[in-house]
Motif scaffolding. Sequence first.
Motif, PDB file in Angstrom:
ATOM      1  N   MET A 120     -12.052  24.354  23.394  1.00 37.74           N
ATOM      2  CA  MET A 120     -10.776  24.529  24.105  1.00 37.74           C
ATOM      3  C   MET A 120     -10.963  24.389  25.619  1.00 37.74           C
ATOM      4  O   MET A 120     -10.085  23.860  26.290  1.00 37.74           O
ATOM      5  CB  MET A 120     -10.164  25.884  23.780  1.00 37.74           C
ATOM      6  CG  MET A 120      -9.607  25.997  22.380  1.00 37.74           C
ATOM      7  SD  MET A 120      -8.306  24.801  22.023  1.00 37.74           S
ATOM      8  CE  MET A 120      -6.956  25.469  22.959  1.00 37.74           C
ATOM      9  N   LEU A 121     -12.075  24.860  26.135  1.00 35.34           N
ATOM     10  CA  LEU A 121     -12.310  24.759  27.584  1.00 35.34           C
ATOM     11  C   LEU A 121     -12.543  23.296  27.996  1.00 35.34           C
ATOM     12  O   LEU A 121     -12.212  22.927  29.130  1.00 35.34           O
ATOM     13  CB  LEU A 121     -13.500  25.621  28.001  1.00 35.34           C
ATOM     14  CG  LEU A 121     -13.263  27.129  27.973  1.00 35.34           C
ATOM     15  CD1 LEU A 121     -14.571  27.880  28.105  1.00 35.34           C
ATOM     16  CD2 LEU A 121     -12.288  27.533  29.066  1.00 35.34           C
ATOM     17  N   ASN A 122     -13.102  22.503  27.130  1.00 36.39           N
ATOM     18  CA  ASN A 122     -13.435  21.118  27.468  1.00 36.39           C
ATOM     19  C   ASN A 122     -12.337  20.136  27.120  1.00 36.39           C
ATOM     20  O   ASN A 122     -12.560  18.930  27.191  1.00 36.39           O
ATOM     21  CB  ASN A 122     -14.749  20.709  26.792  1.00 36.39           C
ATOM     22  CG  ASN A 122     -15.938  21.401  27.408  1.00 36.39           C
ATOM     23  OD1 ASN A 122     -15.929  21.709  28.589  1.00 36.39           O
ATOM     24  ND2 ASN A 122     -16.945  21.651  26.607  1.00 36.39           N
TER      25      ASN A 122
ATOM     26  N   ALA B  89      -4.097  30.225  32.731  1.00 40.54           N
ATOM     27  CA  ALA B  89      -2.758  29.886  32.223  1.00 40.54           C
ATOM     28  C   ALA B  89      -2.779  28.540  31.496  1.00 40.54           C
ATOM     29  O   ALA B  89      -2.134  28.382  30.445  1.00 40.54           O
ATOM     30  CB  ALA B  89      -1.763  29.854  33.376  1.00 40.54           C
ATOM     31  N   ALA B  90      -3.523  27.573  32.030  1.00 39.35           N
ATOM     32  CA  ALA B  90      -3.629  26.267  31.370  1.00 39.35           C
ATOM     33  C   ALA B  90      -4.334  26.400  30.019  1.00 39.35           C
ATOM     34  O   ALA B  90      -3.926  25.769  29.029  1.00 39.35           O
ATOM     35  CB  ALA B  90      -4.369  25.282  32.272  1.00 39.35           C
ATOM     36  N   LEU B  91      -5.388  27.220  29.966  1.00 36.72           N
ATOM     37  CA  LEU B  91      -6.077  27.441  28.693  1.00 36.72           C
ATOM     38  C   LEU B  91      -5.148  28.108  27.698  1.00 36.72           C
ATOM     39  O   LEU B  91      -5.090  27.724  26.526  1.00 36.72           O
ATOM     40  CB  LEU B  91      -7.343  28.284  28.902  1.00 36.72           C
ATOM     41  CG  LEU B  91      -8.122  28.653  27.635  1.00 36.72           C
ATOM     42  CD1 LEU B  91      -8.585  27.404  26.889  1.00 36.72           C
ATOM     43  CD2 LEU B  91      -9.304  29.538  27.980  1.00 36.72           C
ATOM     44  N   TYR B  92      -4.386  29.098  28.140  1.00 35.62           N
ATOM     45  CA  TYR B  92      -3.461  29.791  27.240  1.00 35.62           C
ATOM     46  C   TYR B  92      -2.380  28.827  26.737  1.00 35.62           C
ATOM     47  O   TYR B  92      -2.002  28.875  25.563  1.00 35.62           O
ATOM     48  CB  TYR B  92      -2.832  31.002  27.924  1.00 35.62           C
ATOM     49  CG  TYR B  92      -1.983  31.809  26.970  1.00 35.62           C
ATOM     50  CD1 TYR B  92      -2.576  32.514  25.920  1.00 35.62           C
ATOM     51  CD2 TYR B  92      -0.604  31.840  27.098  1.00 35.62           C
ATOM     52  CE1 TYR B  92      -1.812  33.240  25.033  1.00 35.62           C
ATOM     53  CE2 TYR B  92       0.170  32.568  26.210  1.00 35.62           C
ATOM     54  CZ  TYR B  92      -0.432  33.264  25.182  1.00 35.62           C
ATOM     55  OH  TYR B  92       0.326  33.978  24.289  1.00 35.62           O
ATOM     56  N   ALA B  93      -1.925  27.928  27.596  1.00 37.84           N
ATOM     57  CA  ALA B  93      -0.927  26.938  27.175  1.00 37.84           C
ATOM     58  C   ALA B  93      -1.510  26.036  26.088  1.00 37.84           C
ATOM     59  O   ALA B  93      -0.823  25.708  25.096  1.00 37.84           O
ATOM     60  CB  ALA B  93      -0.454  26.113  28.368  1.00 37.84           C
ATOM     61  N   ALA B  94      -2.772  25.632  26.229  1.00 40.36           N
ATOM     62  CA  ALA B  94      -3.421  24.801  25.214  1.00 40.36           C
ATOM     63  C   ALA B  94      -3.575  25.569  23.902  1.00 40.36           C
ATOM     64  O   ALA B  94      -3.383  25.007  22.816  1.00 40.36           O
ATOM     65  CB  ALA B  94      -4.775  24.315  25.721  1.00 40.36           C
TER      66      ALA B  94
ATOM     67  N   ALA C  72       0.276  33.075  18.073  1.00 44.39           N
ATOM     68  CA  ALA C  72      -0.809  33.755  17.348  1.00 44.39           C
ATOM     69  C   ALA C  72      -1.575  34.748  18.222  1.00 44.39           C
ATOM     70  O   ALA C  72      -2.142  35.718  17.710  1.00 44.39           O
ATOM     71  CB  ALA C  72      -1.771  32.724  16.771  1.00 44.39           C
ATOM     72  N   TYR C  73      -1.582  34.526  19.529  1.00 45.97           N
ATOM     73  CA  TYR C  73      -2.381  35.367  20.415  1.00 45.97           C
ATOM     74  C   TYR C  73      -1.548  35.814  21.613  1.00 45.97           C
ATOM     75  O   TYR C  73      -0.666  35.093  22.074  1.00 45.97           O
ATOM     76  CB  TYR C  73      -3.631  34.615  20.904  1.00 45.97           C
ATOM     77  CG  TYR C  73      -4.475  34.114  19.769  1.00 45.97           C
ATOM     78  CD1 TYR C  73      -5.281  34.984  19.061  1.00 45.97           C
ATOM     79  CD2 TYR C  73      -4.442  32.777  19.389  1.00 45.97           C
ATOM     80  CE1 TYR C  73      -6.057  34.530  18.002  1.00 45.97           C
ATOM     81  CE2 TYR C  73      -5.206  32.319  18.339  1.00 45.97           C
ATOM     82  CZ  TYR C  73      -6.013  33.207  17.644  1.00 45.97           C
ATOM     83  OH  TYR C  73      -6.761  32.758  16.593  1.00 45.97           O
ATOM     84  N   LEU C  74      -1.841  37.000  22.129  1.00 50.02           N
ATOM     85  CA  LEU C  74      -1.111  37.550  23.264  1.00 50.02           C
ATOM     86  C   LEU C  74      -1.650  37.068  24.604  1.00 50.02           C
ATOM     87  O   LEU C  74      -0.926  37.047  25.592  1.00 50.02           O
ATOM     88  CB  LEU C  74      -1.159  39.080  23.222  1.00 50.02           C
ATOM     89  CG  LEU C  74      -0.525  39.730  21.995  1.00 50.02           C
ATOM     90  CD1 LEU C  74      -0.776  41.229  22.019  1.00 50.02           C
ATOM     91  CD2 LEU C  74       0.966  39.424  21.961  1.00 50.02           C
ATOM     92  N   SER C  75      -2.938  36.706  24.642  1.00 53.12           N
ATOM     93  CA  SER C  75      -3.571  36.321  25.902  1.00 53.12           C
ATOM     94  C   SER C  75      -4.869  35.587  25.603  1.00 53.12           C
ATOM     95  O   SER C  75      -5.318  35.532  24.452  1.00 53.12           O
ATOM     96  CB  SER C  75      -3.876  37.581  26.738  1.00 53.12           C
ATOM     97  OG  SER C  75      -4.814  38.396  26.051  1.00 53.12           O
ATOM     98  N   VAL C  76      -5.478  35.062  26.658  1.00 57.45           N
ATOM     99  CA  VAL C  76      -6.778  34.402  26.510  1.00 57.45           C
ATOM    100  C   VAL C  76      -7.835  35.394  26.018  1.00 57.45           C
ATOM    101  O   VAL C  76      -8.585  35.076  25.090  1.00 57.45           O
ATOM    102  CB  VAL C  76      -7.199  33.699  27.822  1.00 57.45           C
ATOM    103  CG1 VAL C  76      -8.651  33.245  27.759  1.00 57.45           C
ATOM    104  CG2 VAL C  76      -6.281  32.529  28.106  1.00 57.45           C
TER     105      VAL C  76
END
Length: 156
Positions: A153-155, A120-125, A133-137
Amino acid sequence: MPGSAVETPVVGAAAAGPPLTLDERFALAGLAMDHRLAYAGAAIAVSTAHIDIPEILVDPLPATAPAPATVDAVLREAGRLITKRGWCRRWLTDGTALCARGAIQAAAGGEGALADDAEAALYAAIEREQPGAYLSVPDWNDQQTGAAAVIRMLNR
């Protein structure tokens, strides 16, 4: 002599003799059973013999580090895993490489709630950079052309 029949013994034929008594037949049957039991016992001994096979370990398994305890630590570990093992699309893993979700799950070490929070945090970023632009990770991961953007994005 012409006309006289010559008897030739037949090889393997039992010689005719007096009939066997009951005790003699029991004795022969006992010998036959002893032979069969000895053969079966040897077969079982061979089939169940203990064979010492040395343990063959090329590299002993390393001690596992404890799973990260925070969302940021899970995301950083996921980035490290993709850097180390490689990145893939459309699958959590292709056997070696990992997608973003697969790396997060592996980094969370079986902690489902922590993995969900990290995703969820990655998707928020992702949403902050590219809103709507995207529906999910996984959708975002599959649209990437290389590992660099995923690792970046992960870092964060």
